[in-house]
Design an enzyme around this catalytic site. Structure first.
Site, PDB file in Angstrom:
ATOM      1  N   GLY A   1       0.062  -7.031  -6.385  1.00 52.04           N
ATOM      2  CA  GLY A   1      -0.407  -7.844  -5.249  1.00 52.04           C
ATOM      3  C   GLY A   1      -1.878  -8.192  -5.231  1.00 52.04           C
TER       4      GLY A   1
ATOM      5  CG  ASP B   1       3.362  -3.909   6.562  1.00 47.28           C
ATOM      6  OD1 ASP B   1       3.136  -4.280   7.723  1.00 47.28           O
ATOM      7  OD2 ASP B   1       4.510  -3.898   6.082  1.00 47.28           O
TER       8      ASP B   1
ATOM      9  N   GLY C   1       0.626   1.128   6.082  1.00 47.82           N
ATOM     10  CA  GLY C   1      -0.440   2.007   5.615  1.00 47.82           C
ATOM     11  C   GLY C   1       0.078   3.172   4.786  1.00 47.82           C
TER      12      GLY C   1
ATOM     13  CB  THR D   1       1.565   1.803  -0.193  1.00 45.23           C
ATOM     14  OG1 THR D   1       2.878   1.410   0.185  1.00 45.23           O
ATOM     15  CG2 THR D   1       1.424   1.767  -1.700  1.00 45.23           C
TER      16      THR D   1
HETATM   17  P1  IMP Z   1       2.635  -0.451   3.403  1.00 43.33           P
HETATM   18  O1  IMP Z   1       2.875   0.803   2.607  1.00 43.33           O
HETATM   19  O2  IMP Z   1       3.680  -0.642   4.488  1.00 43.33           O
HETATM   20  O3  IMP Z   1       1.240  -0.555   3.971  1.00 43.33           O
HETATM   21  O4  IMP Z   1       2.938  -1.676   2.474  1.00 43.33           O
HETATM   22  C1  IMP Z   1       2.178  -1.936   1.419  1.00 43.33           C
HETATM   23  C2  IMP Z   1       2.787  -2.953   0.485  1.00 43.33           C
HETATM   24  O5  IMP Z   1       3.899  -3.686   1.048  1.00 43.33           O
HETATM   25  C3  IMP Z   1       1.729  -3.991   0.196  1.00 43.33           C
HETATM   26  O6  IMP Z   1       0.904  -3.558  -0.846  1.00 43.33           O
HETATM   27  C4  IMP Z   1       2.568  -5.191  -0.144  1.00 43.33           C
HETATM   28  O7  IMP Z   1       2.913  -5.139  -1.508  1.00 43.33           O
HETATM   29  C5  IMP Z   1       3.810  -5.042   0.691  1.00 43.33           C
HETATM   30  N1  IMP Z   1       3.733  -5.888   1.903  1.00 43.33           N
HETATM   31  C6  IMP Z   1       3.514  -5.490   3.169  1.00 43.33           C
HETATM   32  N2  IMP Z   1       3.494  -6.537   4.018  1.00 43.33           N
HETATM   33  C7  IMP Z   1       3.708  -7.638   3.258  1.00 43.33           C
HETATM   34  C8  IMP Z   1       3.787  -9.055   3.556  1.00 43.33           C
HETATM   35  O8  IMP Z   1       3.662  -9.531   4.698  1.00 43.33           O
HETATM   36  N3  IMP Z   1       4.012  -9.868   2.478  1.00 43.33           N
HETATM   37  C9  IMP Z   1       4.147  -9.408   1.208  1.00 43.33           C
HETATM   38  N4  IMP Z   1       4.073  -8.111   0.895  1.00 43.33           N
HETATM   39  C10 IMP Z   1       3.852  -7.216   1.915  1.00 43.33           C
HETATM   40 MG    MG Z   2       0.987  -4.161  -2.881  1.00 41.31          MG
END
Ligand code: IMP
Ligand code: MG
Length: 178
Positions: free
Chosen positions: A46, A105, A107, A109
């Site tokens: 990403g 998103d 958080g 990850t």
């Molecule tokens: P988290 O662990 O929920 O913070 O998600 C992290 C990963 O989810 C990001 O590095 C993105 O690869 C993916 N992600 C989260 N939201 C979106 C979005 O709106 N569009 C595309 N990828 C997303």
């Molecule tokens: Mg990502």
């Protein structure tokens, strides 16, 4: 050119450029003299476009490295169980590290990756994200350099994908959920 599945352009290309320029200036101003080059670490896939633009706006000696992590869940929701798919080439020990992510998103990850990195004894560790969805936050993440907050919608473009597509769009758009 706007893709037919993009319902709305959230951040047009010129705004993307302005955000990256501002972040580069903030990061440049934050680090003064460093004992060694800044190590900028991008999370694949990403962050690849953002990272490429960002490093060209940082006026400091730096090196880049990348890592790929995957979080397993039921597909669209990240479980927070983060696995390293491809690790860094170089050691972060005693280095000044800037971690670069496309979007925070829930958080889950990023918080895990930040913890993994800090366990490797860097000299300093700062984090930068292009996009931030504060409404979706579940795990606490201290963001040092933030591009912009966005509403809790699924976005693509500027590196962000849906099923690996749309990453090449020069703007950030909201994808039609249907
Ligand atoms: P988290 O662990 O929920 O913070 O998600 C992290 C990963 O989810 C990001 O590095 C993105 O690869 C993916 N992600 C989260 N939201 C979106 C979005 O709106 N569009 C595309 N990828 C997303
Ligand atoms: Mg990502």
């Amino acid at each position: 050119m706007q893709d037919q599945n993009i319902t709305k352009i959230l951040i047009p290309e010129d705004e993307v450029k302005a955000i990256v320029k501002r972040l580069g200036a903030e990061i440049t101003a934050h680090y003064g003299q460093l004992p060694r080059e800044l190590m900028v670490i991008g999370l694949l896939r990403g962050s690849f476009i953002f990272m490429a633009d960002l490093v060209r706006k940082i006026e400091l000696p730096l090196v880049v490295d990348f890592m790929t992590v995957s979080s397993y869940g039921d597909g669209t929701i990240s479980s927070g169980d983060v696995k390293i798919v491809m690790d860094l080439d170089s050691s972060v020990e005693d280095r000044d590290i800037l971690l670069v992510e496309d979007i925070v998103d829930t958080g889950r990850t990023f918080s895990k990756v930040i913890r993994m990195m800090s366990n490797r004894s860097p000299r300093s560790l700062k984090v930068c994200t292009f996009l931030n969805k504060p409404e979706a936050r579940v795990a606490d993440v201290q963001i040092d350099f933030c591009g912009t907050d966005i509403p809790n919608e699924f976005v693509v473009g500027y590196g962000l994908d849906f099923a690996q597509g749309y990453r090449h769009l020069p703007y950030v758009g909201v994808l039609d959920p249907s």
